[in-house]
Design an enzyme around this catalytic site. Structure first.
Site, PDB file in Angstrom:
ATOM      1  N   ARG A   1     -65.206 150.777  46.370  1.00 51.67           N
ATOM      2  CA  ARG A   1     -66.488 150.768  47.100  1.00 51.67           C
ATOM      3  C   ARG A   1     -66.738 152.056  47.894  1.00 51.67           C
ATOM      4  O   ARG A   1     -67.388 152.028  48.942  1.00 51.67           O
ATOM      5  CB  ARG A   1     -66.587 149.580  48.057  1.00 51.67           C
ATOM      6  CG  ARG A   1     -66.938 148.271  47.377  1.00 51.67           C
ATOM      7  CD  ARG A   1     -68.426 148.242  47.000  1.00 51.67           C
ATOM      8  NE  ARG A   1     -68.692 147.146  46.086  1.00 51.67           N
ATOM      9  CZ  ARG A   1     -69.032 145.920  46.493  1.00 51.67           C
ATOM     10  NH1 ARG A   1     -69.182 145.652  47.755  1.00 51.67           N
ATOM     11  NH2 ARG A   1     -69.236 144.983  45.604  1.00 51.67           N
TER      12      ARG A   1
ATOM     13  N   ARG B   1     -72.215 151.279  51.363  1.00 53.71           N
ATOM     14  CA  ARG B   1     -72.938 151.340  52.636  1.00 53.71           C
ATOM     15  C   ARG B   1     -72.187 152.025  53.768  1.00 53.71           C
ATOM     16  O   ARG B   1     -72.781 152.312  54.806  1.00 53.71           O
ATOM     17  CB  ARG B   1     -73.355 149.921  53.038  1.00 53.71           C
ATOM     18  CG  ARG B   1     -74.509 149.423  52.179  1.00 53.71           C
ATOM     19  CD  ARG B   1     -74.757 147.945  52.379  1.00 53.71           C
ATOM     20  NE  ARG B   1     -73.630 147.176  51.899  1.00 53.71           N
ATOM     21  CZ  ARG B   1     -73.614 145.851  51.788  1.00 53.71           C
ATOM     22  NH1 ARG B   1     -74.666 145.158  52.148  1.00 53.71           N
ATOM     23  NH2 ARG B   1     -72.556 145.221  51.331  1.00 53.71           N
TER      24      ARG B   1
ATOM     25  N   ARG C   1     -80.267 154.612  48.384  1.00 52.49           N
ATOM     26  CA  ARG C   1     -80.589 153.229  48.010  1.00 52.49           C
ATOM     27  C   ARG C   1     -82.019 152.864  48.404  1.00 52.49           C
ATOM     28  O   ARG C   1     -82.697 152.122  47.705  1.00 52.49           O
ATOM     29  CB  ARG C   1     -79.611 152.277  48.690  1.00 52.49           C
ATOM     30  CG  ARG C   1     -79.682 150.841  48.178  1.00 52.49           C
ATOM     31  CD  ARG C   1     -78.987 149.920  49.171  1.00 52.49           C
ATOM     32  NE  ARG C   1     -78.714 148.574  48.721  1.00 52.49           N
ATOM     33  CZ  ARG C   1     -79.614 147.655  48.458  1.00 52.49           C
ATOM     34  NH1 ARG C   1     -80.906 147.944  48.515  1.00 52.49           N
ATOM     35  NH2 ARG C   1     -79.256 146.430  48.109  1.00 52.49           N
TER      36      ARG C   1
ATOM     37  N   ASP D   1     -72.432 147.684  38.765  1.00 56.26           N
ATOM     38  CA  ASP D   1     -71.878 146.428  39.266  1.00 56.26           C
ATOM     39  C   ASP D   1     -71.253 145.675  38.105  1.00 56.26           C
ATOM     40  O   ASP D   1     -71.653 145.856  36.956  1.00 56.26           O
ATOM     41  CB  ASP D   1     -72.963 145.570  39.933  1.00 56.26           C
ATOM     42  CG  ASP D   1     -72.318 144.578  40.890  1.00 56.26           C
ATOM     43  OD1 ASP D   1     -72.118 144.923  42.062  1.00 56.26           O
ATOM     44  OD2 ASP D   1     -71.970 143.467  40.446  1.00 56.26           O
TER      45      ASP D   1
ATOM     46  N   TYR E   1     -68.759 133.783  37.979  1.00 56.37           N
ATOM     47  CA  TYR E   1     -70.142 133.963  38.436  1.00 56.37           C
ATOM     48  C   TYR E   1     -71.136 133.278  37.492  1.00 56.37           C
ATOM     49  O   TYR E   1     -72.152 132.738  37.922  1.00 56.37           O
ATOM     50  CB  TYR E   1     -70.492 135.452  38.549  1.00 56.37           C
ATOM     51  CG  TYR E   1     -69.956 136.082  39.820  1.00 56.37           C
ATOM     52  CD1 TYR E   1     -70.525 135.804  41.054  1.00 56.37           C
ATOM     53  CD2 TYR E   1     -68.881 136.960  39.789  1.00 56.37           C
ATOM     54  CE1 TYR E   1     -70.040 136.379  42.219  1.00 56.37           C
ATOM     55  CE2 TYR E   1     -68.376 137.540  40.943  1.00 56.37           C
ATOM     56  CZ  TYR E   1     -68.966 137.246  42.151  1.00 56.37           C
ATOM     57  OH  TYR E   1     -68.480 137.799  43.306  1.00 56.37           O
TER      58      TYR E   1
HETATM   59  O1  CP3 Z   1     -67.874 152.533  44.734  1.00 59.36           O
HETATM   60  C1  CP3 Z   1     -67.572 151.654  43.916  1.00 59.36           C
HETATM   61  O2  CP3 Z   1     -66.531 150.962  44.020  1.00 59.36           O
HETATM   62  C2  CP3 Z   1     -68.428 151.487  42.655  1.00 59.36           C
HETATM   63  C3  CP3 Z   1     -69.460 150.548  42.702  1.00 59.36           C
HETATM   64  C4  CP3 Z   1     -69.197 149.036  42.642  1.00 59.36           C
HETATM   65  C5  CP3 Z   1     -70.152 148.117  43.135  1.00 59.36           C
HETATM   66  N1  CP3 Z   1     -69.750 146.872  42.804  1.00 59.36           N
HETATM   67  C6  CP3 Z   1     -71.387 148.470  43.843  1.00 59.36           C
HETATM   68  C7  CP3 Z   1     -71.978 147.486  44.770  1.00 59.36           C
HETATM   69  C8  CP3 Z   1     -68.173 148.300  42.056  1.00 59.36           C
HETATM   70  C9  CP3 Z   1     -66.888 148.786  41.419  1.00 59.36           C
HETATM   71  C10 CP3 Z   1     -68.536 146.923  42.154  1.00 59.36           C
HETATM   72  C11 CP3 Z   1     -67.734 145.831  41.584  1.00 59.36           C
HETATM   73  C12 CP3 Z   1     -68.029 144.446  41.983  1.00 59.36           C
HETATM   74  N2  CP3 Z   1     -69.248 143.843  42.165  1.00 59.36           N
HETATM   75  C13 CP3 Z   1     -67.033 143.451  42.162  1.00 59.36           C
HETATM   76  C14 CP3 Z   1     -65.563 143.672  41.975  1.00 59.36           C
HETATM   77  C15 CP3 Z   1     -64.930 144.347  43.122  1.00 59.36           C
HETATM   78  C16 CP3 Z   1     -64.795 143.487  44.357  1.00 59.36           C
HETATM   79  O3  CP3 Z   1     -65.435 143.830  45.360  1.00 59.36           O
HETATM   80  O4  CP3 Z   1     -64.037 142.514  44.301  1.00 59.36           O
HETATM   81  C17 CP3 Z   1     -67.667 142.260  42.497  1.00 59.36           C
HETATM   82  C18 CP3 Z   1     -67.010 140.926  42.793  1.00 59.36           C
HETATM   83  C19 CP3 Z   1     -69.073 142.516  42.481  1.00 59.36           C
HETATM   84  C20 CP3 Z   1     -70.172 141.546  42.730  1.00 59.36           C
HETATM   85  C21 CP3 Z   1     -70.969 141.936  43.915  1.00 59.36           C
HETATM   86  N3  CP3 Z   1     -71.804 143.036  43.976  1.00 59.36           N
HETATM   87  C22 CP3 Z   1     -71.032 141.278  45.180  1.00 59.36           C
HETATM   88  C23 CP3 Z   1     -70.251 140.030  45.549  1.00 59.36           C
HETATM   89  C24 CP3 Z   1     -71.930 142.013  45.958  1.00 59.36           C
HETATM   90  C25 CP3 Z   1     -72.433 141.664  47.347  1.00 59.36           C
HETATM   91  C26 CP3 Z   1     -71.461 141.991  48.410  1.00 59.36           C
HETATM   92  C27 CP3 Z   1     -71.932 143.128  49.287  1.00 59.36           C
HETATM   93  O5  CP3 Z   1     -71.121 143.999  49.600  1.00 59.36           O
HETATM   94  O6  CP3 Z   1     -73.110 143.137  49.656  1.00 59.36           O
HETATM   95  C28 CP3 Z   1     -72.361 143.131  45.207  1.00 59.36           C
HETATM   96  C29 CP3 Z   1     -73.310 144.169  45.650  1.00 59.36           C
HETATM   97  C30 CP3 Z   1     -72.834 145.586  45.579  1.00 59.36           C
HETATM   98  N4  CP3 Z   1     -72.236 146.172  44.502  1.00 59.36           N
HETATM   99  C31 CP3 Z   1     -72.994 146.571  46.610  1.00 59.36           C
HETATM  100  C32 CP3 Z   1     -72.443 147.765  46.097  1.00 59.36           C
HETATM  101  C33 CP3 Z   1     -72.401 149.105  46.767  1.00 59.36           C
HETATM  102  C34 CP3 Z   1     -73.665 146.354  47.949  1.00 59.36           C
HETATM  103  C35 CP3 Z   1     -75.128 146.228  47.731  1.00 59.36           C
HETATM  104  C36 CP3 Z   1     -75.966 147.097  48.632  1.00 59.36           C
HETATM  105  O7  CP3 Z   1     -76.052 148.322  48.439  1.00 59.36           O
HETATM  106  O8  CP3 Z   1     -76.559 146.539  49.527  1.00 59.36           O
END
Ligand code: CP3
Length: 340
Positions: free
Chosen positions: A25, A29, A38, A75, A151
């Site tokens: 991540r 943010r 974003r 994602d 999911y």
């Molecule tokens: O920098 C990185 O790691 C690359 C980008 C990345 C994102 N999601 C962007 C993202 C990666 C590798 C993921 C993988 C992902 N997505 C996983 C596996 C990794 C983990 O965290 O266990 C999972 C379970 C998801 C599903 C997912 N996507 C969730 C549960 C959420 C909401 C949680 C949150 O933080 O808000 C997301 C949204 C998401 N994916 C964000 C980002 C940067 C946040 C959204 C935003 O910008 O508001």
């Protein structure tokens, strides 16, 4: 030729001058720069589908945090969407699916996704490779089949994923059919990421920890293993199975190159169960809430415990959005300046 190939050498078990460092991540943010980019998109999905914006935030951590790798901004939920199950990202709540998988008919209606359906990610990778100009490797990724399955059945995040587990217990054959379809889609997708320029790929099994050991091998690791066999002849593969420390030895029997660890396992134990693989991790993201001296001390302890070779420094899970960017920078600097 990559100017900095530390990550690839470490993943392959080759000699390194120091451990490479990147953060799960890292494109997120934590960076005000991410939030600014974003805000140019209508919503998260539009953001993910825009190769120029995705490229911009993928490169931000390389410029700002000085990490040794970029991970493509996307994602894991793009796979369900490509198979016919679209999702939404609800602000401050997380993913939400209008339709979920409930029966055989729903599974039959899903397609095995080909890369064409995920062309926006492929374009983002091509663009990012060009813009990175070989400074650091680019990591591709996908969700592990069990996590994607969870999911698709549950329709959103969950503490227990009890609906998804109910499906495993009551419909094991259908579960395998769905997992097989997800696996084939994921192999198509990851192979296309590699053709587009991804130098290494990571599988995220974020919900490994809700399964029993026996269920994990049957419904998760079997499929992870197939993906490793398809991809590992092409590029190094990392398997990150959150909260599944019991599985470290079995994961090390797959054809993956490296194993991602969360913070619940200590480096010595992990090495004992996986002597033939590179290890990645595993600082608690909450360490970065601590004061600077504590961050430095704990990071150095971790580096010594893992040792210089066959090690990729990272956190044990993704950065939390409210972590201070300066503390993240400090963590990266400590790793880069450590004298081995
Ligand atoms: O920098 C990185 O790691 C690359 C980008 C990345 C994102 N999601 C962007 C993202 C990666 C590798 C993921 C993988 C992902 N997505 C996983 C596996 C990794 C983990 O965290 O266990 C999972 C379970 C998801 C599903 C997912 N996507 C969730 C549960 C959420 C909401 C949680 C949150 O933080 O808000 C997301 C949204 C998401 N994916 C964000 C980002 C940067 C946040 C959204 C935003 O910008 O508001």
């Amino acid at each position: 030729m990559l100017k900095n190939d530390l990550l690839l050498r470490a993943a392959k078990g080759l000699e390194v001058e120091r451990a490479p460092v990147w953060l799960m991540r890292q494109a997120g943010r934590v960076l005000p720069e991410y939030r600014a980019t974003r805000s140019k998109a209508k919503n998260f999905i539009e953001f993910v589908k825009n190769p120029e914006l995705a490229c911009e935030v993928t490169i931000q951590p390389v410029d700002i945090l000085n990490v040794d790798a970029a991970i493509i901004f996307s994602d894991i939920l793009v796979i369900p969407e490509a198979m016919g199950l679209p999702y939404q990202m609800i602000e401050s709540k997380g993913p939400w699916f209008e339709h979920t998988v409930k029966n055989k008919n729903d599974i039959d209606n899903l397609i095995i996704a080909d890369a064409e359906k995920l062309n926006y990610v492929i374009k983002a990778i091509q663009l990012t490779k060009k813009e990175l100009d070989n400074r650091v490797p680019l990591i591709g990724f996908a969700g592990a089949p069990w996590t994607i399955f969870a999911y698709m059945i549950e329709g959103s995040g969950s503490k227990t994923f009890s609906k998804a587990k109910q499906f495993l217990y009551t419909q094991p054959e259908l579960s395998h059919q769905l997992l097989e379809k997800i696996t084939l889609s994921t192999i198509n997708y990851l192979k296309a990421q590699v053709s587009a320029g991804a130098d290494i790929v990571q599988l995220f099994d974020s919900w490994a920890g809700v399964l029993s050991e026996k269920m994990y091998y049957e419904f998760s690791l079997n499929y992870i293993s197939k993906i490793c066999d398809a991809l590992s002849p092409l590029v190094p593969v990392t398997v990150f199975a959150k909260d599944a420390h019991y599985a470290t030895q079995k994961i090390s029997e797959t054809s993956c190159h490296s194993i991602g660890l969360d913070w619940t396992m200590n480096p010595e134990t992990a090495r004992k169960f996986s002597s033939n693989k590179t290890l990645q991790g595993n600082a608690d993201p909450c360490l970065l809430y601590a004061e600077e001296s504590k961050i430095i001390e704990e990071t150095q302890i971790m580096l010594r415990a893992f040792g210089k070779n066959r090690y990729i420094c990272n956190l044990g899970h993704g950065l939390y959005p409210d972590i201070d960017k300066q503390k993240v920078k400090l963590f990266v600097d400590v790793v880069k300046e450590f004298t081995w």
